[in-house]
Design an enzyme around this catalytic site. Structure first.
Site, short mmCIF file in Angstrom:
data_model
loop_
_atom_site.label_atom_id
_atom_site.label_comp_id
_atom_site.label_asym_id
_atom_site.label_seq_id
_atom_site.Cartn_x
_atom_site.Cartn_y
_atom_site.Cartn_z
N LYS A 52 25.88 52.24 47.01
CA LYS A 52 26.54 51.30 46.09
C LYS A 52 27.48 50.39 46.87
O LYS A 52 27.51 49.18 46.64
CB LYS A 52 27.29 52.08 45.00
CG LYS A 52 26.34 52.65 43.97
CD LYS A 52 26.95 53.69 43.04
CE LYS A 52 25.84 54.31 42.19
NZ LYS A 52 26.20 55.52 41.48
N GLN A 96 31.41 58.69 40.22
CA GLN A 96 30.11 59.29 40.53
C GLN A 96 30.01 60.67 39.89
O GLN A 96 30.89 61.51 40.09
CB GLN A 96 29.94 59.37 42.05
CG GLN A 96 28.58 59.83 42.49
CD GLN A 96 27.46 58.85 42.14
OE1 GLN A 96 27.59 57.65 42.29
NE2 GLN A 96 26.36 59.37 41.63
N ASP A 119 29.29 51.46 34.14
CA ASP A 119 28.16 52.37 33.93
C ASP A 119 27.75 52.36 32.46
O ASP A 119 26.70 52.88 32.10
CB ASP A 119 28.57 53.81 34.31
CG ASP A 119 27.83 54.31 35.53
OD1 ASP A 119 26.78 53.72 35.87
OD2 ASP A 119 28.30 55.30 36.15
#
Ligand code: NAP
Length: 282
Positions: A52, A96, A119
């Site tokens: 990322k 994460q 997200d």
């Protein structure tokens, strides 16, 4: 023989467009930035987080990777998120997953400002996806939509079957297909006559987490088959939820694993980061 939908190629095209947009935004004085928090030392998570960071760098997005030790308390993590929620140079925040067992994932997701929840996991953003008024696209399902539309396949009026009803893939995938005017059926582990239902699909999206589960006899000739699954075989090889060799003989289009849906997920995260930066600068 099915036409291969090349996720690497489509992802590279979109990242080029994103890099152009970042340039244009910077010229307007808007600097998108992404913070990625990782707690603990899960090796797979470390790879995802590194990727990322690299992807941000490639398109000119500022990024910060915040590595916190395994024993981090939930309070400390929430305090870090609160700090990032306030920082102007951070447009998007991603934690994460999975988190260590002593930390409640739902509380952590809820702590991220919905304006920075790139997200799209928070209740506010999930609700917006449901009513079709979403700013942030759920990354993996949005990547699937791009793969379909950029391959010149129309969705409107088609029968779409999604296997899997998770909050991060199956359910939002069904919603996005519905918003694109497909007639959508969602299947799961209690679905009766799964093969029969699958054979009604013009578009079949598979997100189960079981290697080579979907076989040729479950696929309508000419169907579009999108394989979201990522499974490690005993020999260490990555494989999808679809028996690629067999299904390729029947389907009209198919995504490979690796090189199909996988590369799209981070690309859509980058897109969400730009959306967040724009919205925060209106
Ligand atoms: P998940 O949360 O484990 O959900 C799996 C879903 O599959 C559940 O809804 C389950 O039904 C259903 N299912 C399981 N066995 C089934 C069966 N025999 N017949 C019909 N349905 C069945 O998984 P997920 O997070 O959605 O992920 C699915 C796969 O996609 C995994 O391989 C994951 O690694 C992969 N993935 C890839 C990406 C990417 O970027 N490419 C991103 C996310 C996930 P129930 O609800 O009834 O249990």
């Amino acid at each position: 023989m099915a036409q291969i939908i090349d996720g690497k190629k489509i992802s590279a095209e979109i990242r080029k467009e994103i890099a152009e947009e970042v340039k244009a935004m910077k010229a307007e004085g808007i600097n998108p930035g992404l913070a990625v928090i990782i707690v603990g030392e899960n090796p797979a998570s470390q790879v995802y987080v590194r990727n990322k960071g690299k992807a941000c760098e490639e398109v000119g997005i500022y990024s910060e990777i915040i590595a916190m030790p395994e024993e981090t308390t939930e309070e400390a993590l929430l305090a870090k998120i609160a700090e990032l929620n306030e920082r102007k140079e951070i447009s998007g925040i991603l934690v994460q997953l999975p988190l260590p067992k002593h930390i409640n994932e739902a509380s952590v997701i809820a702590a991220i400002s919905p304006d920075k929840d790139v997200d799209a996991f928070s209740e506010v953003n999930v609700g917006k996806i449901m009513i079709g008024n979403h700013r942030f696209l759920p990354c993996t399902p949005a990547g699937v939509m791009e793969l379909i539309t950029r391959s010149g396949i129309s969705i409107e009026g088609k029968n779409a079957v999604v296997i899997g009803r998770s909050n991060i893939v199956g359910k939002p995938q069904a919603m996005l297909l519905l918003h694109a005017n497909a007639t959508v059926t969602v299947c799961h582990s209690r679905t009766k006559n799964l093969a029969e239902v699958c054979r009604t699909a013009d578009i079949l999206v598979v997100a189960i987490g079981k290697a080579d589960f979907v076989t040729a006899d479950m696929v309508k000739p000419g169907a579009v088959v999108i394989d979201v699954g990522m499974n490690r075989k005993a020999n260490g090889k990555l494989t999808g939820d679809v028996d690629y060799a067999g299904v390729s003989e029947v389907a009209g289009y198919i995504t490979p694993v690796p090189g199909g849906v996988g590369p799209m997920t981070i690309t859509m995260l980058l897109k969400n980061t730009l959306t967040a930066a724009r919205e925060q600068n209106i």
